[in-house]
Design an enzyme around this catalytic site. Structure first.
Site, PDB file in Angstrom:
ATOM      1  CG  HIS A 113       4.251  -6.249  -1.189  1.00 26.30           C
ATOM      2  ND1 HIS A 113       4.440  -4.947  -1.594  1.00 26.30           N
ATOM      3  CD2 HIS A 113       2.992  -6.587  -1.599  1.00 26.30           C
ATOM      4  CE1 HIS A 113       3.350  -4.524  -2.227  1.00 26.30           C
ATOM      5  NE2 HIS A 113       2.466  -5.500  -2.247  1.00 26.30           N
TER       6      HIS A 113
ATOM      7  CB  SER B  44      -3.591   2.629   2.364  1.00 24.74           C
ATOM      8  OG  SER B  44      -3.764   2.121   1.073  1.00 24.74           O
TER       9      SER B  44
ATOM     10  CE  LYS C 102      -3.402  -1.018  -0.627  1.00 27.23           C
ATOM     11  NZ  LYS C 102      -3.719  -1.638  -1.954  1.00 27.23           N
TER      12      LYS C 102
HETATM   13  P1  A3P Z   1      -5.160   4.733  -0.634  1.00 23.37           P
HETATM   14  O1  A3P Z   1      -5.736   3.467  -0.113  1.00 23.37           O
HETATM   15  O2  A3P Z   1      -4.665   5.629   0.468  1.00 23.37           O
HETATM   16  O3  A3P Z   1      -6.048   5.451  -1.576  1.00 23.37           O
HETATM   17  P2  A3P Z   1      -0.296  -0.201  -3.672  1.00 23.37           P
HETATM   18  O4  A3P Z   1      -0.325  -0.028  -5.136  1.00 23.37           O
HETATM   19  O5  A3P Z   1       1.081  -0.292  -3.095  1.00 23.37           O
HETATM   20  O6  A3P Z   1      -1.198  -1.282  -3.220  1.00 23.37           O
HETATM   21  O7  A3P Z   1      -0.835   1.174  -3.029  1.00 23.37           O
HETATM   22  C1  A3P Z   1      -2.195   1.535  -3.141  1.00 23.37           C
HETATM   23  C2  A3P Z   1      -2.343   2.955  -2.640  1.00 23.37           C
HETATM   24  O8  A3P Z   1      -1.753   3.839  -3.618  1.00 23.37           O
HETATM   25  C3  A3P Z   1      -3.797   3.356  -2.500  1.00 23.37           C
HETATM   26  O9  A3P Z   1      -3.834   4.342  -1.472  1.00 23.37           O
HETATM   27  C4  A3P Z   1      -4.064   3.950  -3.868  1.00 23.37           C
HETATM   28  O10 A3P Z   1      -5.186   4.778  -3.955  1.00 23.37           O
HETATM   29  C5  A3P Z   1      -2.767   4.721  -4.073  1.00 23.37           C
HETATM   30  N1  A3P Z   1      -2.530   5.060  -5.483  1.00 23.37           N
HETATM   31  C6  A3P Z   1      -2.475   4.225  -6.533  1.00 23.37           C
HETATM   32  N2  A3P Z   1      -2.294   4.898  -7.679  1.00 23.37           N
HETATM   33  C7  A3P Z   1      -2.220   6.205  -7.332  1.00 23.37           C
HETATM   34  C8  A3P Z   1      -2.057   7.414  -8.074  1.00 23.37           C
HETATM   35  N3  A3P Z   1      -1.944   7.389  -9.390  1.00 23.37           N
HETATM   36  N4  A3P Z   1      -2.039   8.572  -7.392  1.00 23.37           N
HETATM   37  C9  A3P Z   1      -2.164   8.598  -6.048  1.00 23.37           C
HETATM   38  N5  A3P Z   1      -2.329   7.488  -5.287  1.00 23.37           N
HETATM   39  C10 A3P Z   1      -2.363   6.308  -5.931  1.00 23.37           C
END
Ligand code: A3P
Length: 293
Positions: free
Chosen positions: A107, A137, A45
């Site tokens: 991860h 998140s 996340k």
């Molecule tokens: P939130 O749950 O705070 O919205 P991962 O890809 O490591 O699983 O992380 C997911 C997190 O990154 C989520 O956070 C998601 O919304 C955010 N995220 C993914 N793409 C994004 C983007 N283009 N801009 C901002 N946040 C992004």
């Protein structure tokens, strides 16, 4: 599939894990990296999908535009340690990637990374996110993703996060372990989610110089636009809506994409307790996170 749902956590070499990421351990540890592989390493996340998307567009956006409309991000950038029966294991997906370079997601905490990545001196991009937003998140992700352990309510989840009882273990150990590694490994680029939100273009520039690629200014601008939150949220190849065990109605994968959403979740008492505990665990003054912009 039922056997996969809501797995238990267990101790795996000192790290909390679920069997979904350890069942294929022999193959994972023996994985053969190639010198031009690019690894995207994160605590869950922290912005993995965002940076994966940027790298995929940088390398293949022009030469293989069909990837963007036909291949979900988790096939373009396979998740090394995942194993779901009936679906291919992450190691096999990587082994079958036709691309060069291969973009690979992990991860794993630094001490569990297959040694061939170090032997081959691969480029590694590590993305870190402040603990409070990361915890929020991850909580919502565990709610919507049926192959993660049951998260319970927010306050009990937060306690477990602080104790490192989440899949892939302690956030504190993860970000510190990779940070320490960066001090001795030059091909490790350590970046922050908060910096990406603040100025995506600047962070793309830094990525390019680390990777040794020199795209035209228009191409970089195009990528910056394509990876804005609202665009990725509606992109079915990036938003995980087609994954059977994830329920976007419970909480979307592309949830908020903000810095500071923790303020909508932590009570004042939780925040104070968390901050006190944080100071005890985060002793290295050179590793600094921002919890607001
Ligand atoms: P939130 O749950 O705070 O919205 P991962 O890809 O490591 O699983 O992380 C997911 C997190 O990154 C989520 O956070 C998601 O919304 C955010 N995220 C993914 N793409 C994004 C983007 N283009 N801009 C901002 N946040 C992004």
């Amino acid at each position: 599939m039922d056997a996969l749902l809501r797995p238990e956590l267990f101790d795996f070499h000192g790290v909390c894990m679920s069997h979904i990421f350890t069942d294929n351990w022999v193959k994972i540890q023996n994985f053969q990296a190639r010198p031009d592989d690019i690894l995207i390493a994160t605590y869950p996340k922290a912005g993995t999908t965002w940076v994966s998307y940027i790298l995929d567009l940088l390398y293949f956006g022009e030469t293989h535009p069909e990837r963007q409309t036909s291949l979900p991000i988790f096939e373009r950038v396979p998740f090394l340690e995942i194993t779901i029966p009936q679906l291919a294991a992450g190691t096999d997906l990587v082994d079958n990637l036709p691309t060069s370079p291969r973009l690979i997601k992990t991860h794993l905490p630094v001490q569990l990374l297959p040694k061939s990545f170090w032997e081959q001196n691969c480029r590694i991009v590590y993305v870190a996110r402040n603990a409070k937003d990361n915890a929020v998140s991850y909580f919502h992700f565990d709610r919507m993703n049926q192959i993660q352990p049951e998260p319970g309510d927010w306050s009990s989840y937060l306690e477990r996060f602080m104790e490192g009882r989440t899949v892939f273990g302690s956030w504190y150990d993860h970000v510190n372990g990779w940070w320490e590694k960066k001090q001795s490994v030059s091909k490790l680029h350590y970046m922050f989610f908060e910096d990406m939100v603040e100025n995506t273009g600047r962070e793309i520039d830094k990525l390019c110089s680390f990777l040794g690629v020199t795209p035209r200014a228009e191409k970089k601008e195009q990528i910056r636009g394509a990876v804005q939150f609202d665009n990725m949220k509606k992109d079915n190849m990036a938003n995980y809506t087609m994954v059977q065990f994830m329920d976007s109605k419970v909480s979307p994968f592309m949830r908020k994409g903000k810095v500071g959403d923790w303020k909508n979740h932590f009570t004042v008492a939780q925040s104070e307790r968390f901050d006190k505990d944080y100071l005890k665990k985060m002793k290295n003054p050179t590793l600094r996170f921002r919890t607001e912009l």
